[in-house]
Design a protein around this motif. Structure first.
Motif, short mmCIF file in Angstrom:
data_model
loop_
_atom_site.label_atom_id
_atom_site.label_comp_id
_atom_site.label_asym_id
_atom_site.label_seq_id
_atom_site.Cartn_x
_atom_site.Cartn_y
_atom_site.Cartn_z
N GLU A 10 -24.15 19.15 -32.34
CA GLU A 10 -23.39 19.28 -33.58
C GLU A 10 -21.88 19.23 -33.33
O GLU A 10 -21.11 18.85 -34.22
CB GLU A 10 -23.76 20.59 -34.28
N ARG B 267 -20.33 15.83 -33.97
CA ARG B 267 -20.24 15.29 -35.33
C ARG B 267 -18.79 15.14 -35.77
O ARG B 267 -17.92 15.91 -35.37
CB ARG B 267 -20.95 16.22 -36.33
N GLU C 135 -22.45 10.35 -39.34
CA GLU C 135 -23.67 10.54 -38.57
C GLU C 135 -23.85 11.98 -38.08
O GLU C 135 -22.92 12.60 -37.59
CB GLU C 135 -23.65 9.60 -37.36
N GLY C 136 -25.07 12.48 -38.24
CA GLY C 136 -25.41 13.80 -37.72
C GLY C 136 -25.27 14.93 -38.72
O GLY C 136 -25.73 16.04 -38.45
N THR C 137 -24.65 14.68 -39.87
CA THR C 137 -24.48 15.74 -40.86
C THR C 137 -25.82 16.05 -41.52
O THR C 137 -26.57 15.15 -41.88
CB THR C 137 -23.46 15.32 -41.94
#
Length: 255
Positions: free
Chosen positions: A104, A107, A221-223
């Motif tokens: 995380e 991100r 990306e990744g949220t």
């Protein structure tokens, strides 16, 4: 009666799945995937782990190792997604939580959570401390303990022992009921809060489900987002800070 049928069905299914996932073929494929990871052939490892999942053999370890492989290739979205999947199966695993935190940090979006009701948050965390299946296991174990205590109470020869076993049976019954409530709460929480991970590197969200709609905000990306509804290839999402918008369904992957 319906709940107990569900509980024992879940238990039976989990035993069957465990036996299948521990079969020779599954162990062999997992070992090969791990070998590729150890040799730093991360894309080869990814393909191998994905093949295991596609064959229907799902386990927290496969999702975790797959997340590690994506993390090594700096693919933030898939890494976070697979860590989250691993945590769904083992919510209390510290290694899964730690690696998710590392991923995380890669991100782009730093979204602050909206203010939450502390009581609601406590209940959510408590229910989420175990998976629905694990709550079902706990219910089964407590039911067996409760039945045993009632049998011991029935056959006890002295008043003191009868009082002890009756008290233990009553405690077991209360705990079993609470575990059933927790299982139902956890299941409803999952159904009412379907979540997804953004896979697209950058997406401009819209106020309406169409390309010509006014741009709302950019998400990366990744949220992690909550899925509110879907409409003709578009998904209405809510970010942790409470912001809502539409984006193409292909830009995310539901957990």
């Amino acid at each position: 009666m319906r709940f107990w049928m569900y509980i024992f069905f879940v238990g039976l299914m989990q035993v069957t799945m465990a036996q299948n996932s521990n079969g020779v073929d599954g162990d062999s494929a997992f070992a090969k995937a791990n070998s590729s990871y150890t040799a730093e052939n991360y894309q080869e490892a990814i393909d191998a782990y994905e093949s295991i999942l596609q064959s229907g053999q799902h386990s927290a370890e496969v999702y975790f190792n797959l997340g590690n492989s994506y993390y090594k290739l700096n693919q933030v979205g898939p890494a976070i997604y697979n860590y989250e999947k691993a945590l769904q199966m083992e919510p209390s695993n510290k290694d899964f939580k730690n690696n998710l935190k590392f991923a995380e940090q890669l991100r782009v979006d730093a979204v602050e959570d909206a203010a939450k009701n502390p009581v609601q948050e406590f209940l959510n965390n408590l229910a989420g401390s175990l998976s629905v299946d694990n709550w079902a296991y706990v219910s089964i174990m407590l039911a067996l303990v409760t039945i045993l205590m009632f049998l011991l109470y029935h056959y006890a020869m002295t008043t003191g022992k009868k009082r002890l076993f009756f008290t233990l049976a009553l405690i077991g019954l209360i705990l079993m009921t609470l575990s059933i409530v927790a299982a139902n709460y956890s299941q409803n929480l999952m159904e009412d809060n379907e979540q997804a991970i953004i896979y697209s590197q950058e997406t401009i969200t819209r106020t309406e489900p169409k390309d010509s709609a006014t741009a709302s905000f950019t998400i990366h990306e990744g949220t992690k987002v909550t899925v509110l509804e879907e409409y003709e290839g578009w998904t209405h999402i809510e970010v942790a800070n409470g912001s809502r918008a539409w984006l193409p369904s292909t830009d995310l992957k539901k957990l």
